[in-house]
Design a protein around this motif. Structure first.
Motif, mmCIF file in Angstrom:
data_model
loop_
_atom_site.group_PDB
_atom_site.id
_atom_site.type_symbol
_atom_site.label_atom_id
_atom_site.label_comp_id
_atom_site.label_asym_id
_atom_site.label_seq_id
_atom_site.Cartn_x
_atom_site.Cartn_y
_atom_site.Cartn_z
ATOM 1 N N SER A 182 8.640 52.178 -49.853
ATOM 2 C CA SER A 182 9.848 52.087 -50.608
ATOM 3 C C SER A 182 10.565 53.207 -50.386
ATOM 4 O O SER A 182 10.251 54.089 -49.783
ATOM 5 C CB SER A 182 9.296 52.395 -52.090
ATOM 6 O OG SER A 182 8.892 53.631 -52.292
ATOM 7 N N PRO A 208 5.120 46.313 -50.143
ATOM 8 C CA PRO A 208 5.845 46.084 -51.426
ATOM 9 C C PRO A 208 5.006 44.888 -52.256
ATOM 10 O O PRO A 208 4.353 44.083 -51.472
ATOM 11 C CB PRO A 208 7.217 45.600 -50.995
ATOM 12 C CG PRO A 208 7.624 46.185 -49.435
ATOM 13 C CD PRO A 208 6.033 46.201 -48.837
ATOM 14 N N ALA A 216 13.000 45.690 -58.139
ATOM 15 C CA ALA A 216 12.525 46.820 -57.161
ATOM 16 C C ALA A 216 11.545 46.180 -55.871
ATOM 17 O O ALA A 216 11.562 46.739 -54.901
ATOM 18 C CB ALA A 216 11.609 47.415 -58.124
ATOM 19 N N ARG A 219 14.026 45.092 -53.447
ATOM 20 C CA ARG A 219 14.703 46.382 -52.641
ATOM 21 C C ARG A 219 13.625 46.702 -51.841
ATOM 22 O O ARG A 219 13.983 47.105 -50.528
ATOM 23 C CB ARG A 219 14.877 47.426 -54.000
ATOM 24 C CG ARG A 219 15.522 48.638 -53.381
ATOM 25 C CD ARG A 219 15.091 49.961 -54.149
ATOM 26 N NE ARG A 219 13.791 50.034 -54.439
ATOM 27 C CZ ARG A 219 13.207 51.178 -54.943
ATOM 28 N NH1 ARG A 219 13.895 52.069 -55.455
ATOM 29 N NH2 ARG A 219 11.897 51.143 -55.192
ATOM 30 N N ASP A 220 12.458 46.903 -52.184
ATOM 31 C CA ASP A 220 11.465 47.605 -50.971
ATOM 32 C C ASP A 220 11.408 46.518 -50.031
ATOM 33 O O ASP A 220 10.980 46.994 -48.884
ATOM 34 C CB ASP A 220 10.116 47.605 -51.862
ATOM 35 C CG ASP A 220 10.104 48.688 -53.041
ATOM 36 O OD1 ASP A 220 10.956 49.335 -53.115
ATOM 37 O OD2 ASP A 220 8.998 48.911 -53.635
ATOM 38 N N TYR A 223 14.262 47.210 -47.774
ATOM 39 C CA TYR A 223 13.892 48.538 -46.955
ATOM 40 C C TYR A 223 13.179 48.311 -45.820
ATOM 41 O O TYR A 223 13.223 48.740 -44.755
ATOM 42 C CB TYR A 223 13.411 49.566 -47.997
ATOM 43 C CG TYR A 223 12.923 50.891 -47.253
ATOM 44 C CD1 TYR A 223 14.113 51.802 -46.987
ATOM 45 C CD2 TYR A 223 11.916 51.166 -47.370
ATOM 46 C CE1 TYR A 223 13.248 53.010 -46.347
ATOM 47 C CE2 TYR A 223 11.293 52.432 -47.005
ATOM 48 C CZ TYR A 223 12.254 53.374 -46.362
ATOM 49 O OH TYR A 223 11.913 54.562 -45.781
#
Length: 362
Positions: A182, A208, A216, A219-220, A223
């Motif tokens: 993350s 993730p 969330a 998003r992870d 990333y």
């Protein structure tokens, strides 16, 4: 003392691999049972404990396949199971963060809540304004700063079962990263630091969560795909996945140092004392609880930039690995944690009795 420990329904207690909160609950529960207390653990049915286990869900909900689209209902299920027996205890210790505060207000038994997450989110302010009477425990002093007005009764640092960690006096040959993938945990930063320092890095990380409907989790994954995956090149950068038990002990103990380049106000960071328990120093960016856990120049190095951490790698020989272990034995053992929590339990029981006596007179 009759004590209830209330765990979130997300992960088993202890977790098979990743899961700091659940590992702390397991360690505390075992130590309280060892001391002769009558402990009931409310947790997922796949948990393992010497205490009386009351399953709140059959299986830790993070591991359900296919993934549940919404985990919120399971917090209500957990509270429902606890409320059936909550008045049978001398003290109830909730690890449900703010989710358990409404139920705590309605109980005759004293309830103390340890907050395990970040508290700098604006939506949490009204929660602590409403439940200003609730006795709260922080896991670091820095965690408190966004809501200093809350009813803090203690800061209790996490403790470890030190028998799970083997002290290794000799420095290893690679840098280690242990956590989840993350942005806030800084996996990409750790790889960049290792490359700049000219050392191999091994990454023990949880991928993730497979819940693409969760912002969330999305998003992870972004990333990982955009920042981490491009750095996973060559034999010097190795992603090994999650580790637990003896594998984690070996992973941390055989490292030259643990990289902890966080980019968020980490409330505690259990992996830091876990590494120190093996004698492995920590190289961390200055954020959150880091200055409370690591002594700069003694148990590791704290710096403000990635470049500075890369430079600090060359100074690892200055760190006494025996001192790293000694600091954990002194400050972050299961015994030290249980001593602190028993003092908290006594305090909230005294306060509860006093308030009940006043209410009776009125």
């Amino acid at each position: 003392m009759r004590i209830a420990q209330v765990a979130p329904p997300l992960e088993s207690v202890p977790p098979a691999r990743y899961g700091g909160t659940e590992r702390v609950i397991a360690t505390l529960t075992c130590e309280l049972v060892r001391r002769g207390h009558d402990v009931t653990l409310y947790a997922s049915g796949d948990s393992r404990t010497p205490a009386r286990l009351v399953p709140t869900v059959e299986q830790a909900v993070w591991h359900h396949r296919p993934p549940y689209p919404d985990l919120a209902p399971f917090w209500s299920v957990t509270l429902g199971r606890v409320l059936r027996e909550i008045d049978d205890f001398d003290v109830v210790h909730s690890h449900l963060d703010h989710y358990g505060l409404p139920a705590a207000r309605a109980c005759s038994s004293p309830v103390v809540t340890t907050l395990h997450g970040r508290l700098d989110l604006p939506e949490l302010g009204p929660v602590f304004d409403e439940f200003s009477e609730a006795p709260l425990v922080s896991i670091s002093n820095s965690q408190r700063s966004p809501v200093e007005r809350a009813n803090w009764v203690a800061t209790v640092y996490h403790g470890l079962d030190l028998s799970e960690f083997t002290f290794r006096p000799k420095r290893g040959r690679y840098l280690a990263f242990l956590g989840r993938i993350s942005p806030e945990k800084g996996v990409a930063a750790a790889i960049r630091i290792a490359i700049q320092a000219g050392m191999p890095i091994r990454i023990a990380a949880r991928m993730p969560l497979p819940r693409t409907d969760d912002p969330a989790a999305r998003r992870d994954w972004t990333y990982y795909q955009e920042e981490v995956q491009p750095l996973l090149q060559g034999p010097e950068v190795e992603l090994i996945g999650q580790v637990g038990g003896q594998q984690k002990n070996d992973f941390l103990g055989n490292a030259a140092a643990l990289l902890f380049p966080i980019a968020w106000p980490e409330p505690f960071g259990l992996v830091m004392p876990e590494a120190l328990a093996c004698g492995t120093p920590v190289l961390a960016l200055r954020a959150g609880s880091v200055p409370e856990i690591i002594q700069d120049g003694v148990t590791g190095f704290i710096r403000d930039t990635e470049d500075e951490l890369a430079e600090a790698v060359s100074r690892l020989d200055e760190i006494d690995r025996g001192r790293c272990r000694a600091e954990v034995e002194k400050r972050f053992s299961a015994q030290a944690m249980a001593d602190s929590y028993l003092a908290v339990y006594d305090e909230v029981r005294r306060t509860s009795r006093s308030l009940n006596a006043i209410a009776t007179r009125l």
